[in-house]
Design a protein around this motif. Structure first.
Motif, PDB file in Angstrom:
ATOM      1  N   PHE B  34       0.837  -1.196   0.000  1.00 34.93           N
ATOM      2  CA  PHE B  34       0.000   0.000   0.000  1.00 34.93           C
ATOM      3  C   PHE B  34       0.877   1.253   0.000  1.00 34.93           C
ATOM      4  O   PHE B  34       1.981   1.258   0.545  1.00 34.93           O
ATOM      5  N   TRP B  35       0.350   2.301  -0.601  1.00 36.37           N
ATOM      6  CA  TRP B  35       0.857   3.645  -0.392  1.00 36.37           C
ATOM      7  C   TRP B  35      -0.263   4.468   0.234  1.00 36.37           C
ATOM      8  O   TRP B  35      -1.391   4.492  -0.275  1.00 36.37           O
ATOM      9  N   TYR B  36       0.074   5.148   1.342  1.00 31.70           N
ATOM     10  CA  TYR B  36      -0.848   6.059   1.983  1.00 31.70           C
ATOM     11  C   TYR B  36      -0.293   7.472   1.848  1.00 31.70           C
ATOM     12  O   TYR B  36       0.923   7.682   1.773  1.00 31.70           O
ATOM     13  N   VAL B  37      -1.195   8.462   1.855  1.00 34.59           N
ATOM     14  CA  VAL B  37      -0.793   9.863   1.758  1.00 34.59           C
ATOM     15  C   VAL B  37      -1.423  10.637   2.903  1.00 34.59           C
ATOM     16  O   VAL B  37      -2.569  10.370   3.313  1.00 34.59           O
ATOM     17  N   GLN B  38      -0.647  11.559   3.453  1.00 31.59           N
ATOM     18  CA  GLN B  38      -1.138  12.405   4.549  1.00 31.59           C
ATOM     19  C   GLN B  38      -0.937  13.850   4.135  1.00 31.59           C
ATOM     20  O   GLN B  38       0.186  14.365   4.134  1.00 31.59           O
ATOM     21  N   TYR B  39      -2.028  14.519   3.773  1.00 30.29           N
ATOM     22  CA  TYR B  39      -1.964  15.929   3.401  1.00 30.29           C
ATOM     23  C   TYR B  39      -1.842  16.770   4.662  1.00 30.29           C
ATOM     24  O   TYR B  39      -2.253  16.330   5.743  1.00 30.29           O
ATOM     25  N   PRO B  40      -1.296  17.967   4.557  1.00 34.44           N
ATOM     26  CA  PRO B  40      -1.069  18.802   5.742  1.00 34.44           C
ATOM     27  C   PRO B  40      -2.320  18.952   6.591  1.00 34.44           C
ATOM     28  O   PRO B  40      -3.378  19.344   6.095  1.00 34.44           O
ATOM     29  N   GLU B  42      -4.205  16.732   7.887  1.00 33.76           N
ATOM     30  CA  GLU B  42      -5.252  15.725   7.691  1.00 33.76           C
ATOM     31  C   GLU B  42      -4.778  14.339   8.113  1.00 33.76           C
ATOM     32  O   GLU B  42      -3.606  14.119   8.407  1.00 33.76           O
ATOM     33  N   GLY B  43      -5.720  13.404   8.141  1.00 25.14           N
ATOM     34  CA  GLY B  43      -5.391  12.033   8.458  1.00 25.14           C
ATOM     35  C   GLY B  43      -4.859  11.296   7.247  1.00 25.14           C
ATOM     36  O   GLY B  43      -4.708  11.864   6.163  1.00 25.14           O
ATOM     37  N   LEU B  44      -4.571  10.008   7.423  1.00 26.99           N
ATOM     38  CA  LEU B  44      -4.041   9.203   6.334  1.00 26.99           C
ATOM     39  C   LEU B  44      -5.136   8.804   5.352  1.00 26.99           C
ATOM     40  O   LEU B  44      -6.243   8.460   5.760  1.00 26.99           O
ATOM     41  N   GLN B  45      -4.789   8.817   4.085  1.00 26.70           N
ATOM     42  CA  GLN B  45      -5.705   8.322   3.058  1.00 26.70           C
ATOM     43  C   GLN B  45      -5.001   7.245   2.250  1.00 26.70           C
ATOM     44  O   GLN B  45      -3.817   7.382   1.939  1.00 26.70           O
ATOM     45  N   LEU B  46      -5.729   6.219   1.912  1.00 30.88           N
ATOM     46  CA  LEU B  46      -5.173   5.199   1.036  1.00 30.88           C
ATOM     47  C   LEU B  46      -5.017   5.786  -0.357  1.00 30.88           C
ATOM     48  O   LEU B  46      -5.971   6.318  -0.930  1.00 30.88           O
ATOM     49  N   LEU B  47      -3.813   5.724  -0.916  1.00 28.91           N
ATOM     50  CA  LEU B  47      -3.567   6.276  -2.243  1.00 28.91           C
ATOM     51  C   LEU B  47      -3.716   5.183  -3.306  1.00 28.91           C
ATOM     52  O   LEU B  47      -4.426   5.351  -4.285  1.00 28.91           O
ATOM     53  N   LEU B  48      -3.027   4.058  -3.105  1.00 32.89           N
ATOM     54  CA  LEU B  48      -3.143   2.955  -4.049  1.00 32.89           C
ATOM     55  C   LEU B  48      -2.620   1.684  -3.401  1.00 32.89           C
ATOM     56  O   LEU B  48      -1.984   1.725  -2.363  1.00 32.89           O
ATOM     57  N   LYS B  49      -2.913   0.569  -4.069  1.00 38.10           N
ATOM     58  CA  LYS B  49      -2.482  -0.707  -3.513  1.00 38.10           C
ATOM     59  C   LYS B  49      -2.229  -1.710  -4.631  1.00 38.10           C
ATOM     60  O   LYS B  49      -2.690  -1.535  -5.765  1.00 38.10           O
ATOM     61  N   ALA B  50      -1.493  -2.772  -4.281  1.00 41.10           N
ATOM     62  CA  ALA B  50      -1.273  -3.914  -5.182  1.00 41.10           C
ATOM     63  C   ALA B  50      -1.186  -5.157  -4.317  1.00 41.10           C
ATOM     64  O   ALA B  50      -0.528  -5.147  -3.276  1.00 41.10           O
ATOM     65  N   THR B  51      -1.857  -6.203  -4.721  1.00 37.03           N
ATOM     66  CA  THR B  51      -1.962  -7.364  -3.850  1.00 37.03           C
ATOM     67  C   THR B  51      -1.150  -8.563  -4.307  1.00 37.03           C
ATOM     68  O   THR B  51      -0.996  -9.527  -3.554  1.00 37.03           O
ATOM     69  N   LYS B  52      -0.619  -8.544  -5.540  1.00 33.94           N
ATOM     70  CA  LYS B  52       0.216  -9.667  -5.962  1.00 33.94           C
ATOM     71  C   LYS B  52       1.256  -9.180  -6.955  1.00 33.94           C
ATOM     72  O   LYS B  52       1.162  -8.088  -7.514  1.00 33.94           O
ATOM     73  N   ALA B  53       2.233 -10.035  -7.176  1.00 32.59           N
ATOM     74  CA  ALA B  53       3.362  -9.693  -8.035  1.00 32.59           C
ATOM     75  C   ALA B  53       2.896  -9.220  -9.405  1.00 32.59           C
ATOM     76  O   ALA B  53       1.966  -9.787  -9.981  1.00 32.59           O
ATOM     77  N   ASP B  54       3.552  -8.153  -9.888  1.00 31.89           N
ATOM     78  CA  ASP B  54       3.313  -7.533 -11.189  1.00 31.89           C
ATOM     79  C   ASP B  54       2.036  -6.709 -11.256  1.00 31.89           C
ATOM     80  O   ASP B  54       1.769  -6.084 -12.291  1.00 31.89           O
ATOM     81  N   VAL B  87       2.876  14.043   2.845  1.00 31.31           N
ATOM     82  CA  VAL B  87       3.795  12.994   3.286  1.00 31.31           C
ATOM     83  C   VAL B  87       3.266  11.658   2.771  1.00 31.31           C
ATOM     84  O   VAL B  87       2.078  11.363   2.938  1.00 31.31           O
ATOM     85  N   TYR B  88       4.135  10.874   2.160  1.00 33.18           N
ATOM     86  CA  TYR B  88       3.746   9.600   1.547  1.00 33.18           C
ATOM     87  C   TYR B  88       4.363   8.455   2.339  1.00 33.18           C
ATOM     88  O   TYR B  88       5.557   8.461   2.644  1.00 33.18           O
ATOM     89  N   PHE B  89       3.527   7.462   2.660  1.00 36.18           N
ATOM     90  CA  PHE B  89       3.967   6.311   3.446  1.00 36.18           C
ATOM     91  C   PHE B  89       3.783   5.030   2.640  1.00 36.18           C
ATOM     92  O   PHE B  89       2.688   4.749   2.139  1.00 36.18           O
ATOM     93  N   CYS B  90       4.837   4.245   2.569  1.00 34.99           N
ATOM     94  CA  CYS B  90       4.757   2.908   2.000  1.00 34.99           C
ATOM     95  C   CYS B  90       4.433   1.943   3.126  1.00 34.99           C
ATOM     96  O   CYS B  90       5.003   2.050   4.233  1.00 34.99           O
ATOM     97  N   ALA B  91       3.531   0.984   2.895  1.00 35.56           N
ATOM     98  CA  ALA B  91       3.091   0.111   3.985  1.00 35.56           C
ATOM     99  C   ALA B  91       2.758  -1.278   3.456  1.00 35.56           C
ATOM    100  O   ALA B  91       1.669  -1.493   2.912  1.00 35.56           O
ATOM    101  N   PRO B  92       3.661  -2.239   3.607  1.00 35.91           N
ATOM    102  CA  PRO B  92       3.301  -3.617   3.299  1.00 35.91           C
ATOM    103  C   PRO B  92       2.447  -4.218   4.403  1.00 35.91           C
ATOM    104  O   PRO B  92       2.548  -3.836   5.575  1.00 35.91           O
ATOM    105  N   TYR B  93       1.607  -5.147   4.001  1.00 30.47           N
ATOM    106  CA  TYR B  93       0.748  -5.871   4.938  1.00 30.47           C
ATOM    107  C   TYR B  93       1.103  -7.335   4.850  1.00 30.47           C
ATOM    108  O   TYR B  93       0.964  -7.965   3.811  1.00 30.47           O
ATOM    109  N   TYR B  94       1.543  -7.888   6.000  1.00 34.79           N
ATOM    110  CA  TYR B  94       2.069  -9.255   5.984  1.00 34.79           C
ATOM    111  C   TYR B  94       1.068 -10.303   6.415  1.00 34.79           C
ATOM    112  O   TYR B  94       1.437 -11.419   6.734  1.00 34.79           O
ATOM    113  N   GLY B  95      -0.198  -9.948   6.432  1.00 35.58           N
ATOM    114  CA  GLY B  95      -1.199 -10.969   6.662  1.00 35.58           C
ATOM    115  C   GLY B  95      -1.495 -11.198   8.118  1.00 35.58           C
ATOM    116  O   GLY B  95      -0.971 -10.525   8.999  1.00 35.58           O
TER     117      GLY B  95
END
Lengths: 115, 113
Positions: B34-40, B42-54, B87-95
């Motif tokens: 996941f990538w989350y974005v936090q505008y000045p 404000e709280g975190l918003q989900l920007l985009l995600k990918a769930t499997k390779a490619d 501010v942009y946050f990268c966030a993997p989710y390990y299940g």
């Protein structure tokens, strides 16, 4: 997505006091979480708020310091107890719809300053 | 344990410049990314995600591709705007059933007109 509100949005508190933060969701959700974002830092998971049972805390966080309630599927509270200046942070709740659905939505946060 | 490494900021760009924010994660299992974005202010918003390779996640002109071979999920945008300052946050989710999002340290982006 879900609409999440938190109260208060910010507060300034004295050392040694406690503050309870509320998180309200506009629909029923399975998973609710509490995070802390210390100044200039990333987010750290405090605990998972479980409906009808005790919260599950992450390493470094304990129930006595951060008691959590989750009386139903739309509401949770986090209390920051016996505060010190080191507790100054943004506290965020987040929700996920189902276990295993790994998408989370975040509330606007509560900005806490402890003097 | 699982971890994520994100490009340190701050990053300052001129409007219409190309943006890349690097993110790499530990290769334990197959996390969702996941990538989350936090505008000045404000709280975190989900920007985009990918769930499997490619998989390629995209939103608001931002893109990121799940690269299993390089364990990376770099965020890109071809032409940034002043309104992308955040501010942009990268966030993997390990299940697992817990909220096991591992957040990167965040990259602050400032876009100048």
């Amino acid at each position: 997505s879900a609409v999440i509100s938190q109260k208060p949005s910010r507060d300034i508190c004295q050392r040694g006091t406690s503050l309870t933060i509320q998180c309200q969701v506009d629909s029923q959700v399975t998973m609710m979480f509490w995070y802390r974002q210390q100044p200039g830092q990333s987010l750290t998971l405090i605990a998972t708020a479980n409906q009808g049972s005790e919260a599950t805390y992450e390493s470094g966080f304990v129930i006595d310091k951060f008691p959590i309630s989750r009386p139903n599927l739309t509401f949770s509270t986090l209390t920051v107890s016996n505060m010190s200046p080191e507790d100054s942070s943004i506290y965020l709740c987040s929700v996920g719809r189902t276990s295993g659905n790994n998408e989370q939505f975040f509330g606007p946060g509560t900005r806490l300053t402890v003097l | 344990g699982n971890s994520v490494t994100q490009m340190e900021g701050p990053v300052t760009l001129s409007e219409e410049a190309f943006l890349t924010i690097n993110c790499t994660y530990t290769a334990t299992g197959y996390p969702s990314l996941f990538w989350y974005v936090q505008y000045p202010g404000e709280g975190l918003q989900l920007l985009l995600k990918a769930t499997k390779a490619d998989d390629k996640g995209s939103n608001k002109g931002f893109e990121a591709t799940y690269r299993k071979e390089t364990t990376s999920f770099h965020l890109e945008k071809g032409s940034v705007q002043v309104s992308d300052s955040a501010v942009y946050f990268c966030a993997p989710y390990y299940g697992g059933s817990q909220g096991n999002l591992i957040f990167g340290k965040g990259t602050k982006l400032s876009v100048k007109p």
